[in-house]
Structures are given as structure tokens and as C-alpha cells.
Design a protein around this motif. Structure first.
Motif, short mmCIF file in Angstrom:
data_model
loop_
_atom_site.label_atom_id
_atom_site.label_comp_id
_atom_site.label_asym_id
_atom_site.label_seq_id
_atom_site.Cartn_x
_atom_site.Cartn_y
_atom_site.Cartn_z
N ILE A 8 0.84 -1.20 0.00
CA ILE A 8 0.00 0.00 0.00
C ILE A 8 0.87 1.26 0.00
O ILE A 8 0.64 2.19 -0.78
CB ILE A 8 -0.98 0.00 1.20
CG1 ILE A 8 -1.99 -1.14 1.04
CG2 ILE A 8 -1.67 1.34 1.34
CD1 ILE A 8 -2.82 -1.41 2.28
N LEU A 11 2.53 1.69 -3.46
CA LEU A 11 1.57 2.17 -4.46
C LEU A 11 1.25 3.65 -4.27
O LEU A 11 1.19 4.42 -5.24
CB LEU A 11 0.28 1.33 -4.41
CG LEU A 11 0.38 -0.10 -4.93
CD1 LEU A 11 -0.91 -0.86 -4.65
CD2 LEU A 11 0.69 -0.12 -6.42
N MET A 12 1.03 4.06 -3.05
CA MET A 12 0.65 5.45 -2.80
C MET A 12 1.82 6.40 -3.02
O MET A 12 1.63 7.51 -3.53
CB MET A 12 0.08 5.60 -1.38
CG MET A 12 -1.19 4.79 -1.15
SD MET A 12 -2.39 4.88 -2.48
CE MET A 12 -2.96 6.53 -2.36
N GLY A 43 -3.90 1.50 -4.92
CA GLY A 43 -3.50 1.50 -3.51
C GLY A 43 -4.68 1.62 -2.57
O GLY A 43 -4.77 0.90 -1.56
N TYR A 46 -6.78 -1.64 -2.81
CA TYR A 46 -6.09 -2.72 -2.10
C TYR A 46 -6.19 -2.53 -0.59
O TYR A 46 -6.39 -3.49 0.16
CB TYR A 46 -4.63 -2.80 -2.53
CG TYR A 46 -3.90 -3.98 -1.96
CD1 TYR A 46 -4.15 -5.26 -2.43
CD2 TYR A 46 -2.98 -3.82 -0.94
CE1 TYR A 46 -3.49 -6.36 -1.91
CE2 TYR A 46 -2.31 -4.90 -0.40
CZ TYR A 46 -2.57 -6.18 -0.89
OH TYR A 46 -1.93 -7.26 -0.35
N THR A 58 -5.49 4.80 4.81
CA THR A 58 -4.72 4.99 3.57
C THR A 58 -5.22 6.21 2.80
O THR A 58 -4.42 7.03 2.34
CB THR A 58 -4.82 3.74 2.68
OG1 THR A 58 -4.30 2.63 3.40
CG2 THR A 58 -4.06 3.92 1.38
N SER A 62 -2.79 9.39 2.43
CA SER A 62 -2.30 9.69 1.08
C SER A 62 -2.73 11.09 0.64
O SER A 62 -1.96 11.82 0.01
CB SER A 62 -2.77 8.64 0.09
OG SER A 62 -4.18 8.62 0.00
#
Length: 162
Positions: A8, A11-12, A43, A46, A58, A62
Motif C-alpha cells: 500500500i 503504491l501510494m 493503492g 487494495y 490509507t 495519502s
């Protein structure tokens, strides 16, 4: 659990970097912007598959990291080295201001198809043919001057042997 968090975060981070590149360095919509959006969506999706709380965290972290990075880049003035700072101070001079008037004669410097270059009164101007294509090095006569356009026609040749 650590493996999911690593995926995660990766991806972020990639998403944030790509989106910031898109905003600050790459003009238009490029692969960086599309890729950044896809990485961010992947991200967050997921993270929500791991758990609802993980998804909320997340999403919040983010967005916060993106906003903080955006503000920091704006304030750091790190892009001053690549930013365009040139002022354009030239101006386009009208053909009227050059003293070109109907009846003046000149010669074409390029083919007028229907627009090209001509030299009239020793001044190179953009000329436009009214009806026909006029070849290079052809004598022309000014019919009308409209701002930046000089409308011309082929000069009539007089036969002195008649």
C-alpha cells in the motif's frame, strides 16, 4: 500484515510522485498523470480489501501526504530553475504603419499560394493573393492593406512593342 502495508505504501508513494510530476513538470495529460491515478486507485482499493479501517487510513494519509508535498514544492520554489521567465516585449508592426499603400509595387519573394512573402518598397511583408497563385519573383501591385495583410495581384505587363 507488514507485506500488505508495504504494498500500500509503495503504491501510494509512486502515485504521489507521478501526480506531482504531472502537475509540475509534464505539460498536458501524460502517462505520468494516468499512471499516478491508476496507482492511487489501486493503492486505495487494495487497502480497502485489507480492511475498512486500513482503507480509511490509507485514503486520509495519502491525501494529506499529497497536499503537504504539493504545498512544500510550491513554497520551496524548486522549479524556478526550469520555469519560463522570459517576457515578450516585441510587437507586430502593421503594414499600414510601414507606409505600404494601394498602388505600390513590389516583387514576390516566395510563391503566394495564396499567402507568402513579398518585398514592397524595400520592406519584406506577408502578402496575400486575391484569386490566383503567384510564383516567386513575379511583379505584384498592392490592392489593399488590411492591418497586417497586404492583398496583392499580379502586375499587368504592358507590351511596348505593339
Amino acid at each position: 500484515m507488514i507485506w500488505e502495508i508495504t504494498i500500500i505504501v509503495f503504491l501510494m508513494l509512486v502515485a504521489i510522485v507521478l501526480i506531482l510530476l504531472e502537475i509540475f513538470l509534464l505539460p498536458g495529460i501524460t502517462i505520468a498523470g494516468v499512471g499516478g491515478f491508476l496507482f492511487a486507485a489501486s493503492g486505495v482499493i487494495y487497502a480497502y480489501t485489507v480492511g475498512e479501517t486500513a482503507g480509511h487510513i490509507t485514503l486520509f494519509l495519502s491525501l494529506t501526504a499529497f497536499a503537504a508535498s504539493f504545498v512544500w514544492l510550491l513554497r520551496a520554489r524548486s522549479f524556478n530553475k526550469v520555469a519560463l521567465k522570459t517576457d515578450v516585449d516585441s510587437k507586430l508592426t502593421s503594414s499600414r504603419d510601414l507606409g505600404i499603400e494601394p498602388g505600390d509595387e513590389g516583387i514576390t519573394l516566395s510563391r503566394l499560394a495564396p499567402i507568402g512573402k513579398a518585398r514592397i518598397k524595400g520592406i519584406t511583408v506577408e502578402a496575400k493573393s486575391m484569386d490566383e497563385l503567384i510564383d516567386e519573383n513575379t511583379p505584384v501591385e498592392v490592392l489593399r492593406v488590411d492591418g497586417y495583410n497586404v492583398l496583392v495581384k499580379r502586375k499587368e505587363q504592358t507590351d511596348i512593342h505593339a
